[in-house]
Write a protein that holds these residues in place. Structure first.
Motif, mmCIF file in Angstrom:
data_model
loop_
_atom_site.group_PDB
_atom_site.id
_atom_site.type_symbol
_atom_site.label_atom_id
_atom_site.label_comp_id
_atom_site.label_asym_id
_atom_site.label_seq_id
_atom_site.Cartn_x
_atom_site.Cartn_y
_atom_site.Cartn_z
ATOM 1 N N THR A 28 0.784 -1.192 0.012
ATOM 2 C CA THR A 28 -0.058 0.072 0.055
ATOM 3 C C THR A 28 0.863 1.288 0.167
ATOM 4 N N LEU A 29 0.350 2.218 -0.769
ATOM 5 C CA LEU A 29 1.098 3.594 -0.730
ATOM 6 C C LEU A 29 0.428 4.761 -0.056
ATOM 7 N N ILE A 30 1.240 5.574 0.571
ATOM 8 C CA ILE A 30 0.413 6.767 1.099
ATOM 9 C C ILE A 30 0.455 7.848 0.268
ATOM 10 N N ASP A 31 -0.828 8.088 -0.524
ATOM 11 C CA ASP A 31 -1.036 8.921 -1.693
ATOM 12 C C ASP A 31 -1.102 10.336 -1.317
ATOM 13 N N THR A 32 -1.451 11.088 -2.254
ATOM 14 C CA THR A 32 -1.836 12.477 -2.030
ATOM 15 C C THR A 32 -2.988 12.704 -1.027
ATOM 16 N N SER A 33 -3.974 12.021 -1.458
ATOM 17 C CA SER A 33 -5.264 12.003 -0.642
ATOM 18 C C SER A 33 -5.246 11.820 0.741
ATOM 19 N N VAL A 34 -4.282 11.053 1.261
ATOM 20 C CA VAL A 34 -3.931 10.691 2.527
ATOM 21 C C VAL A 34 -3.229 11.879 3.291
ATOM 22 N N LYS A 35 -2.292 12.414 2.558
ATOM 23 C CA LYS A 35 -1.396 13.585 3.071
ATOM 24 C C LYS A 35 -2.487 14.834 3.123
ATOM 25 N N GLU A 36 -3.142 14.900 2.208
ATOM 26 C CA GLU A 36 -3.931 16.013 2.302
ATOM 27 C C GLU A 36 -5.051 15.872 3.426
ATOM 28 N N SER A 37 -5.396 14.639 3.821
ATOM 29 C CA SER A 37 -6.275 14.520 4.952
ATOM 30 C C SER A 37 -5.542 15.072 6.358
ATOM 31 N N VAL A 38 -4.250 14.683 6.420
ATOM 32 C CA VAL A 38 -3.526 15.119 7.300
ATOM 33 C C VAL A 38 -3.517 16.441 7.507
ATOM 34 N N SER A 39 -3.018 17.120 6.386
ATOM 35 C CA SER A 39 -2.479 18.348 6.527
ATOM 36 C C SER A 39 -3.858 19.314 6.612
ATOM 37 N N ASN A 40 -4.905 18.875 6.351
ATOM 38 C CA ASN A 40 -6.309 19.752 6.493
ATOM 39 C C ASN A 40 -6.586 19.577 7.702
ATOM 40 N N TRP A 41 -6.443 18.586 8.435
ATOM 41 C CA TRP A 41 -6.960 18.114 9.876
ATOM 42 C C TRP A 41 -5.953 19.140 10.613
ATOM 43 N N VAL A 42 -4.510 19.091 10.533
ATOM 44 C CA VAL A 42 -3.773 20.057 11.120
ATOM 45 C C VAL A 42 -4.102 21.275 11.105
ATOM 46 N N ASN A 43 -4.494 21.760 9.910
ATOM 47 C CA ASN A 43 -4.771 23.293 9.624
ATOM 48 C C ASN A 43 -5.948 23.668 10.166
ATOM 49 N N THR A 44 -7.009 22.758 10.172
ATOM 50 C CA THR A 44 -8.623 23.035 10.746
ATOM 51 C C THR A 44 -8.496 23.230 12.241
ATOM 52 N N MET A 45 -7.941 21.939 12.765
ATOM 53 C CA MET A 45 -7.761 21.798 14.083
ATOM 54 C C MET A 45 -6.717 22.493 15.033
ATOM 55 N N HIS A 46 -5.646 22.854 14.368
ATOM 56 C CA HIS A 46 -4.730 23.484 15.272
ATOM 57 C C HIS A 46 -4.142 24.614 14.624
ATOM 58 N N HIS A 47 -4.836 25.150 13.469
ATOM 59 C CA HIS A 47 -4.310 26.512 12.908
ATOM 60 C C HIS A 47 -2.945 26.401 12.315
ATOM 61 N N TRP A 48 -2.523 25.302 11.987
ATOM 62 C CA TRP A 48 -1.159 25.387 11.455
ATOM 63 C C TRP A 48 -1.122 24.820 10.074
ATOM 64 N N LYS A 49 -0.571 25.415 9.202
ATOM 65 C CA LYS A 49 -0.493 25.014 7.757
ATOM 66 C C LYS A 49 0.716 24.369 7.398
ATOM 67 N N ILE A 50 0.633 23.093 7.371
ATOM 68 C CA ILE A 50 1.760 22.383 6.983
ATOM 69 C C ILE A 50 1.908 21.848 5.482
ATOM 70 N N ASN A 51 3.124 21.779 4.973
ATOM 71 C CA ASN A 51 3.133 21.147 3.781
ATOM 72 C C ASN A 51 3.158 19.889 3.757
ATOM 73 N N LYS A 52 2.359 19.377 2.724
ATOM 74 C CA LYS A 52 2.328 17.776 2.694
ATOM 75 C C LYS A 52 3.857 17.008 2.555
ATOM 76 N N SER A 53 4.703 17.906 2.010
ATOM 77 C CA SER A 53 6.031 17.092 1.697
ATOM 78 C C SER A 53 6.738 17.064 2.979
ATOM 79 N N TRP A 54 6.383 17.832 4.175
ATOM 80 C CA TRP A 54 7.004 17.643 5.438
ATOM 81 C C TRP A 54 6.820 16.427 6.300
ATOM 82 N N LEU A 55 5.716 15.527 5.800
ATOM 83 C CA LEU A 55 5.280 14.406 6.497
ATOM 84 C C LEU A 55 6.096 13.324 6.266
#
Length: 389
Positions: free
Chosen positions: A63-90
């Motif tokens: 299984t691969l961790i694709d863009t949609s998985v990474k976007e779900s993480v970045s969107n969650w962190v941004n929405t819940m914790h007001h921190w805009k992270i780049n998907k490449s940082w994960l």
């Protein structure tokens, strides 16, 4: 939604560490376990459905961790914790502790000093000592019923040479959610003394009303590049057995070095079911989480109310996590006497305060992520045992 959190679910004989180790840990099968940090509560239906869909598919290949998985993480962190992270940082990992092990091996050397704030999550000690690093304690101050950071002591320790600092925020077991002002003071000291921050923020989503979790790396651009922030949906959504977490590592060079250590140790991301659960929880789990926090607040309030008639026990007011830190020191018991009272008389299994460090003497940690009836039963047993000691 509230009925979901009041359903009594039998977890015995499910290979549950919490329930199936009771006799081994506490010497009797009739002990009510309220210790290890998972929930006796069902995960969100969206997670169950995502997992069932994967099962129904019937193929469990690589299984691969694709863009949609990474976007779900970045969107969650941004929405819940007001921190805009780049998907490449994960950097994905089976667990926060796994990532901390990798980070300590990557960015510190044997005999380096690593700072922790005690009493604190027991694996922090193990991570440091396993790799032949030195534990340096910055004990928290207990002032008027609330834990505070001893910044004078922290600076004194850093002056002596600290390579890395493992921050726990929200703090396990004392329940503090460090304020912006406190985090800025930490940042100033870490910048001044060139200390790497390894921030365990696994309980970030579990914060009570009037408090706000702030990722320390979101406050300062310079410290952002000297911080590894460890997060996960596993505490939030009761997914610990699926082993899914991630680190936010903005510094490209550090991220590559950390990835090399994961590769060196043969650790490759997270498993198929963990990926499915993470994405589902972060995409559609916010409403469930809001209801969960209401339930946890109700349980914490109930404990506080029950203890009004038991002056021998004090609840440390939690700001975050579903772990309550109870102060039994007014009993005047040794730790062994306290454990004996709780295990053999109250028949309740809690986490021994001393396991978090000597600073936890006289304390116990109780897990309230269960039904209100179980919390009531456990606390009733404890109060009865204390009053009839």
């Amino acid at each position: 939604m509230s009925s979901l959190f009041e359903a009594e679910i039998n977890r015995q004989n499910t290979k549950s560490a919490k329930w199936d180790l009771v006799k081994h840990l506490y010497g009797s099968e009739d002990v009510l376990p309220m210790w290890v940090a998972d929930m006796d509560l069902k995960v969100p239906e969206v997670v169950t459905k995502a997992l069932q869909d994967r099962v129904d598919h019937g193929i469990f290949g690589y299984t691969l961790i694709d863009t949609s998985v990474k976007e779900s993480v970045s969107n969650w962190v941004n929405t819940m914790h007001h921190w805009k992270i780049n998907k490449s940082w994960l950097q994905f990992s089976p667990g926060v502790i796994t990532t901390l092990h990798m980070a300590v091996q990557t960015f510190t050397n044997e005999q380096d000093n690593i700072l922790i704030q005690t009493p604190v999550y027991p694996p922090f000690y193990q991570i440091i000592e396993t790799h032949n690093r030195k534990v340096v304690k910055n004990p928290l101050l207990f002032v008027n019923g609330k834990y505070e950071i001893d910044f004078d002591d922290m600076e004194q320790k850093m002056q002596q040479g600290i390579k890395a600092f493992i921050l726990c925020n929200p703090h396990n077991p004392v329940g503090r959610v460090w304020s912006k002002e406190e985090l800025i003071k930490i940042i100033e000291l870490c910048k001044k003394y060139h200390v790497l921050i390894l921030s365990d923020e696994i309980h970030a989503d579990l914060v009570y009303p009037s408090y706000q979790h702030i990722p320390i790396a979101s406050l300062d651009d310079e410290i952002r590049d000297k911080t590894i922030t460890c997060m996960s949906p596993t505490k939030t959504f009761n997914l610990a057995g699926l082993q899914a977490s991630y680190a936010v590592v903005p510094n490209k060079e550090m991220r590559e070095q950390l990835d090399q250590m994961f590769q060196k140790q043969g650790i490759h991301g997270i498993n198929t079911m963990g990926i499915a659960a993470l994405e589902a929880a972060y995409t559609d789990g916010a409403e469930w989480l809001a209801s969960l926090k209401d339930h946890l607040l109700k349980n914490a309030t109930m404990i506080k109310d029950m203890l009004k008639d038991c002056e021998e026990i004090t609840m440390i007011e939690p700001e975050g996590t579903y772990l309550i830190w109870l102060d039994f020191r007014k009993l005047g018991f040794t730790q062994e006497e306290l454990k004996e009272l709780l295990q053999k008389e109250a028949k309740v299994g809690l986490n021994d305060g001393v396991s978090f460090g000597i600073e936890g003497t006289g304390f116990m940690r109780v897990n309230i992520a269960t039904t209100s009836e179980r919390v009531k039963e456990g606390m009733s047993r404890i109060i009865h045992a204390v009053k009839n000691r």
